[in-house]
Design a protein around this motif. Structure first.
Motif, PDB file in Angstrom:
ATOM      1  N   ALA A 328     -14.574  -6.291   2.240  1.00 39.46           N
ATOM      2  CA  ALA A 328     -15.867  -6.949   2.447  1.00 39.46           C
ATOM      3  C   ALA A 328     -15.970  -8.283   1.726  1.00 39.46           C
ATOM      4  N   GLU A 329     -15.324  -8.423   0.563  1.00 41.92           N
ATOM      5  CA  GLU A 329     -15.480  -9.636  -0.239  1.00 41.92           C
ATOM      6  C   GLU A 329     -14.263 -10.553  -0.208  1.00 41.92           C
ATOM      7  N   GLY A 330     -13.100  -9.997   0.161  1.00 44.77           N
ATOM      8  CA  GLY A 330     -11.899 -10.820   0.198  1.00 44.77           C
ATOM      9  C   GLY A 330     -11.197 -10.843   1.537  1.00 44.77           C
ATOM     10  N   GLY A 331     -11.707 -10.038   2.499  1.00 45.38           N
ATOM     11  CA  GLY A 331     -11.045  -9.989   3.800  1.00 45.38           C
ATOM     12  C   GLY A 331      -9.638  -9.439   3.726  1.00 45.38           C
ATOM     13  N   ALA A 332      -9.361  -8.637   2.688  1.00 44.09           N
ATOM     14  CA  ALA A 332      -8.017  -8.081   2.490  1.00 44.09           C
ATOM     15  C   ALA A 332      -8.032  -6.584   2.757  1.00 44.09           C
ATOM     16  N   ILE A 333      -7.014  -6.101   3.456  1.00 43.15           N
ATOM     17  CA  ILE A 333      -6.832  -4.676   3.703  1.00 43.15           C
ATOM     18  C   ILE A 333      -5.754  -4.170   2.747  1.00 43.15           C
ATOM     19  N   VAL A 334      -6.116  -3.218   1.880  1.00 38.20           N
ATOM     20  CA  VAL A 334      -5.168  -2.649   0.926  1.00 38.20           C
ATOM     21  C   VAL A 334      -5.157  -1.133   1.086  1.00 38.20           C
ATOM     22  N   SER A 335      -4.345  -0.454   0.282  1.00 36.76           N
ATOM     23  CA  SER A 335      -4.168   0.996   0.436  1.00 36.76           C
ATOM     24  C   SER A 335      -4.844   1.758  -0.696  1.00 36.76           C
TER      25      SER A 335
END
Length: 370
Positions: A328-335
């Motif tokens: 939501a805040e960085g546009g990053a998808i992590v695990s």
């Protein structure tokens, strides 16, 4: 009768709901969840893949002499170990090897049925046991991140087909005591398989292989997916104990486990070249430092550098909540850390695999949100 087996959802598919959220940013979502290389492989490797003239006939399941020689030379040059080429064999990418190994090992010892593996680790160790109709028993990690062999029940040791170790570890980046693992395995009559596919990305000291401590009772597993950005080629090898390698070569040949001839030709070129690996090390190191600093500032959590591999393993209060916040805040998808075992619930894993401009994009977004 318990009924037909229903596979669990593939872990990374569970992240799909977050992608529309991350895609709302200009520049779109940046996927830092799966350890898929995005940097280019060496041009000479691609040239060898296209011009090998090896696509007509069936390739040898154990690997061509040229391929196995390149593997042997690489281990001597980079790891300081001498392994005869008849104790080296090709694998169709190491995930295939990990997933199929328990079923083959059960053929060797049908009276045993248990796979031991690290409590926080690559999911395929446990899934491989399931696919081979075996039990999977996790080995707890001590406070220092090392395997706690003293916590393994003797009944599980007596039933063990094999022990998996992984160093540098996925997802934690921990560097395990491979000598201790080899010694424990030999003392208990349990073959030890050491997944070393991140070995070229060891940050604390030189690369370390279990084969430094002798070949008896141990097998090291290596891959070009991470080392040479060749995940799509599916090329790796296993090496070590003569009897174990001979058994696996034989049974895998009957199963049609063949690395395509052009891939073997390209893999030999890749293993013969170290310059591109040194360049890739610099890329990953700079990305790890950048994202660790930015996430630390943004989250207020001190993000530590790993001992090896290209993942940040971040302690958090709730893995899924932190994952959603990064989207939501960085546009990053992590695990979320639970992908790697229940002991990982209060962690997230960040894979610094995207090109520099994508990593910097995430860094700017998080800096703006701080």
């Amino acid at each position: 009768m318990t009924g037909p087996y229903t596979p669990p959802p593939y872990p990374y598919d569970r992240l799909n709901r977050l992608k529309p959220i991350a895609d709302e940013f200009e520049g779109g979502a940046v996927d830092l969840s799966i350890g898929t290389p995005f940097d280019p492989p060496p041009a000479a490797v691609i040239e060898a893949l296209a011009t090998s003239d090896a696509e007509r006939g069936y390739p040898p399941s154990m690997g061509t002499h040229v391929f196995r020689t390149a593997c042997s030379n690489w281990m001597q040059r980079r790891l300081g170990v001498d392994v005869p080429i008849d104790q080296i064999a090709a694998a169709v990418g190491t995930k295939e090897f990990v997933a199929s190994l328990p079923g083959y090992m059960k053929l060797r010892h049908p009276e045993r049925d248990t796979v031991l593996y690290p409590a926080i680790s690559y999911p395929s160790y446990a899934m491989g046991a399931t696919l081979g109709q075996c039990r999977s028993v996790s080995v707890p990690l001590g406070p220092d991140g090392a395997l706690d062999f003293g916590a393994v029940d003797q009944a599980d040791i007596d039933r063990a087909l094999l022990l998996w170790v992984n160093s540098p570890g996925n997802p934690t980046g921990h560097l395990d005591d491979l000598e201790a693992a080899a010694t424990w395995g030999r003392s208990n009559g349990v073959p030890v398989f050491s997944d070393e596919c991140y070995i070229e990305f060891t940050w604390d000291g030189p690369p370390r292989t279990i084969l430094e401590h002798g070949l008896d009772g141990v097998v090291a597993v290596h891959s070009l997916s991470k080392r040479s950005n060749l995940a799509g080629a599916r090329a790796g090898f296993y090496a070590g104990d003569a009897e174990l390698v001979d058994f696996l070569k034989s049974v895998r040949q009957h199963g049609g486990m063949l690395v395509p001839g052009p891939v073997q030709a390209a893999a030999a070129v890749a293993f013969d070249d170290d310059v591109h690996v040194d360049e890739q090390r610099l890329r990953y190191r700079s990305r790890l430092v950048l994202l660790a600093d930015v996430i630390s500032e943004w989250s207020g959590i001190e993000v530590q550098q790993p001992g090896g591999a290209f993942y940040l393993w971040i302690p958090v209060e709730d893995g899924w909540q932190f994952t959603e916040r990064l989207a939501a805040e960085g546009g990053a998808i992590v695990s979320p850390g639970e992908f790697y075992g229940v002991d990982g619930t209060n962690f997230v894993r960040v894979a610094v695999v995207q090109p520099d401009e994508k990593i910097e994009l995430v860094a700017r977004r998080l800096a703006a949100a701080t």
